[in-house]
Design a protein around this motif. Structure first.
Motif, short mmCIF file in Angstrom:
data_model
loop_
_atom_site.label_atom_id
_atom_site.label_comp_id
_atom_site.label_asym_id
_atom_site.label_seq_id
_atom_site.Cartn_x
_atom_site.Cartn_y
_atom_site.Cartn_z
N ALA A 467 12.60 -16.08 19.93
CA ALA A 467 13.59 -17.12 20.18
C ALA A 467 13.34 -17.76 21.54
N LEU A 468 12.53 -18.82 21.54
CA LEU A 468 12.23 -19.55 22.77
C LEU A 468 12.34 -21.04 22.50
N THR A 469 12.79 -21.78 23.50
CA THR A 469 12.79 -23.24 23.37
C THR A 469 11.35 -23.73 23.46
N PRO A 470 11.09 -24.96 23.00
CA PRO A 470 9.73 -25.50 23.11
C PRO A 470 9.19 -25.47 24.54
N LEU A 471 10.03 -25.79 25.53
CA LEU A 471 9.58 -25.77 26.92
C LEU A 471 9.26 -24.35 27.36
N GLU A 472 10.07 -23.39 26.94
CA GLU A 472 9.80 -21.98 27.29
C GLU A 472 8.50 -21.51 26.64
N ILE A 473 8.22 -21.98 25.43
CA ILE A 473 6.96 -21.64 24.77
C ILE A 473 5.78 -22.20 25.57
N ALA A 474 5.92 -23.45 26.01
CA ALA A 474 4.84 -24.07 26.82
C ALA A 474 4.60 -23.27 28.10
N GLN A 475 5.68 -22.86 28.75
CA GLN A 475 5.55 -22.10 30.00
C GLN A 475 4.93 -20.73 29.74
N LEU A 476 5.30 -20.09 28.63
CA LEU A 476 4.72 -18.79 28.29
C LEU A 476 3.23 -18.92 28.02
N ILE A 477 2.85 -19.93 27.25
CA ILE A 477 1.42 -20.15 26.95
C ILE A 477 0.65 -20.36 28.24
N ALA A 478 1.18 -21.19 29.14
CA ALA A 478 0.50 -21.45 30.42
C ALA A 478 0.37 -20.17 31.23
N LYS A 479 1.41 -19.36 31.23
CA LYS A 479 1.38 -18.09 31.98
C LYS A 479 0.32 -17.16 31.43
N ARG A 480 0.23 -17.06 30.10
CA ARG A 480 -0.76 -16.19 29.48
C ARG A 480 -2.19 -16.70 29.74
N ILE A 481 -2.38 -17.99 29.71
CA ILE A 481 -3.71 -18.55 29.96
C ILE A 481 -4.13 -18.32 31.40
N GLN A 482 -3.22 -18.53 32.33
CA GLN A 482 -3.54 -18.31 33.75
C GLN A 482 -3.83 -16.84 34.02
N GLY A 483 -3.03 -15.95 33.41
CA GLY A 483 -3.26 -14.52 33.58
C GLY A 483 -4.59 -14.08 32.99
N ALA A 484 -4.93 -14.62 31.81
CA ALA A 484 -6.19 -14.26 31.16
C ALA A 484 -7.38 -14.71 32.00
N LYS A 485 -7.26 -15.87 32.63
CA LYS A 485 -8.36 -16.37 33.46
C LYS A 485 -8.53 -15.52 34.71
N LYS A 486 -7.41 -15.11 35.30
CA LYS A 486 -7.47 -14.38 36.56
C LYS A 486 -7.81 -12.90 36.35
#
Length: 593
Positions: A467-486
């Motif tokens: 249960a996440l809003t579209p904006l929360e989903i976007a922020q989660l995806i960005a967080k996971r991508i940044q974490g995976a890169k680092k």
């Protein structure tokens, strides 16, 4: 592998007759310092100081230490070490292997001990500048500041003390006070200080060096940030409310400099404290206490809103700050620079109110001397990183399998629907299937295409039932991508969302007001803005016309009348020429051209 502390101790104690030997030893000591948790600045002062004493130039010192502190280089080194270890184990298991074959597998290196830099960093700025930023130990917040305000990381390099650095006190006074004003200074942790007229201190000239040596000590020496007495022509108390000091010892030196530079602070002077901070003398230029308080409040609130917290004790106009020209526990307190940023507080305030509102700034075409390099191409003549791709087809025609087929093709750099792809990491957002069904589909496609389904380039995020809003989903995806890169060395360039309509089918999203089409497009735009990735999704034909109109690339499959499981492929693209219509067949589990 030799212990890091031992390498550092050996470097400090050793004498070097050969310059190449010194360079190699400095590089190894820099790597050891990084592994031991040293900051770049610690290494620059402690290891760099030793290397300079041994005859190495300041430019060579900085270049070698930056190379040693490069995260990309260290990652490449570790991979090379792991590969070498695996090859050694294989060689031990197969003693008959020819030496020539073993040599052919070895990784090329530099004889002097420097390893080649890692892969090119994809960034709005050049790879060289990004490597410099990484070497300075900047975090994502600092990098974003520098990129937003186009600050060259070279500007963050702290210069070595001047040969006559003992006279920095006089230089600072001459630049920041009037000759007949009085200042107070003292050795740290002593109850009382000395007061003297500025002109008399400056007049000491060469004798000042001996005076400054007497102030050396474990805690250094201090100076009042403002005059304690005005000059003969003073008509108000502006001499007492001229400056305030700003610093944050919890940040690295480079990060503090990044803030001072990017936020255009009106700095009268920058002073290295001889510890873990750079003190900025900020021009307040108030006429009385009331104006001083109002301006300092605005300054501190602005800094905090940008993530730079300043101790409230620094508000005091009588605050004592670090005096340049003395040693603090053996390290130099010295003047880094004079006059940086906005000319005065009024000019800076106008700049801050215009530039720091969180909205995009006007950019000039003249800022670019030539056209920038285009973003990474994901699918030739179809899709680049940072674009939105929409795949449309009739209901229940195999759209999800087509997206998964595309993702697997991109991971391996194999053709998809007759289009050439370039190998890249893909993050697949699964909003519909159970993990078991999802992986079974992936392995089935891999088997049919003779491609490895469990490739590390294919990442997936299960958000079914979340249960996440579209904006929360976007922020989660960005967080996971940044974490995976680092943390995991995965550089995702493509985000596949399947199905995008499922984003709206949860309690939090259902309470949102506004057009569903626009809400979904806002989520897509947010993902692209936060990650720089291409976003790929699919819909039924005509289901979301607003998404089709906003997409950079659209490929549509329409049934061919009279032909079972045959579809016509049509493509329209914002940045590429339209493709000629052609046909494909649905042969479970994929479309085949």
């Amino acid at each position: 592998m030799e212990n890091g502390k031992k390498i550092l101790n050996n470097f400090v104690k050793s004498k070097f007759a050969d310059q190449n030997e010194l360079k190699k030893a400095l590089f190894q000591a820099g790597v050891a310092a990084l592994d031991e948790g040293w900051t770049f600045m610690d290494a620059t002062f402690q290891l760099g100081g030793k290397a300079r004493d041994e005859g190495l130039s300041a430019d060579d010192v900085e270049k070698i230490l930056r190379n040693a502190f490069s995260e990309e280089k260290r990652r490449t080194e570790r991979e090379a070490e792991q590969k070498a270890a695996a090859q050694a184990a294989q060689a031990a298991a197969q003693p008959a292997q020819a030496p020539q074959a073993q040599a052919a597998q070895a990784q090329p290196g530099m004889a002097s001990g420097y390893a080649a830099m890692g892969p090119t960093v994809i960034s709005p700025i050049s790879a060289t500048m990004m490597q410099q930023m990484i070497a300075l130990g900047l975090d994502n917040q600092s990098l974003e500041l520098l990129q937003n305000f186009k600050i060259d990381p070279e500007a963050l390099s702290i210069p070595w003390p001047a040969p006559d650095w003992r006279k920095d006190f006089a230089k600072l006074l001459a630049a920041t006070f009037k000759p007949d004003e009085t200042v107070e200074f003292k050795i740290s942790n002593t109850p009382s200080g000395s007061r003297e007229i500025v002109s008399k201190i400056i007049a000491q000239d060469e004798a000042l060096k001996k005076i400054m040596k007497q102030l050396d000590g474990p805690d250094g020496a201090l100076l009042t940030i403002n005059a304690v007495k005005g000059g003969a022509d003073a008509t108000d108390e502006s001499w007492h409310y001229r400056y305030v000091v700003v610093d944050n010892p919890k940040m690295t030196l480079a990060k503090q400099l990044a803030y001072y530079k990017a936020l255009n602070l009106p700095c009268a002077a920058l002073v290295n404290t001889g510890a873990n901070s750079v003190q900025a003398w900020i021009k307040i230029e108030a006429h009385d206490q009331e104006e001083y308080k109002e301006r300092v409040d605005f300054l501190f609130q602005t800094l905090e809103s940008q993530g730079f917290k300043v101790d409230d004790g620094n508000r005091n106009p009588n605050q004592m700050v670090r005096m340049p020209g003395v040693l603090r526990n053996g390290k130099q307190q010295y003047l880094i620079a004079l006059e940086q940023g906005a000319k005065n507080f009024t000019e800076w305030r106008e700049w801050a109110e215009y530039s720091l509102d969180g909205k995009p700034l006007v950019e000039l075409a003249s800022d670019s001397e030539e056209a920038p390099k285009k973003d990474v191409t994901i699918i030739e003549n179809v899709l680049r990183a940072g674009e939105f791709f929409l795949f449309t087809a009739p209901p229940k025609s195999g759209k999800s399998l087509a997206l998964m087929d595309m993702a697997l093709s991109i991971c391996h750099g194999e053709d998809w629907l007759g289009n050439t792809t370039n190998a890249n990491d893909v993050l697949y957002i699964n909003l519909e299937l159970t993990k078991s069904v999802f992986l079974n589909r992936l392995f089935l496609l891999g088997e049919k295409r003779n491609l490895q389904p469990n490739t590390p380039k294919f990442g997936f995020l299960n958000l079914r039932g979340t249960a996440l809003t579209p904006l929360e989903i976007a922020q989660l995806i960005a967080k996971r991508i940044q974490g995976a890169k680092k943390l995991e060395n995965h550089d995702y360039k493509v985000v596949v969302i399947d199905p995008i309509s499922a984003v709206l089918h949860n309690p939090k999203s259902s309470r949102l007001s506004g057009s569903p089409h626009q809400i979904l497009m806002q989520m897509v735009d947010s993902i692209i803005a936060l990650t720089g990735c291409a976003v790929v999704t699919s819909t039924n034909i005509g289901e979301y016309p607003y998404l089709e109109s906003r997409a950079d690339s659209v490929i549509s499959l329409t049934p061919v009348e009279g032909s079972l499981n045959t579809y016509q492929i049509k493509g329209s693209f914002r940045e590429f020429p339209k493709t000629l219509a052609r046909e494909c067949s649905w042969i479970y589990p994929r479309f085949i051209v």
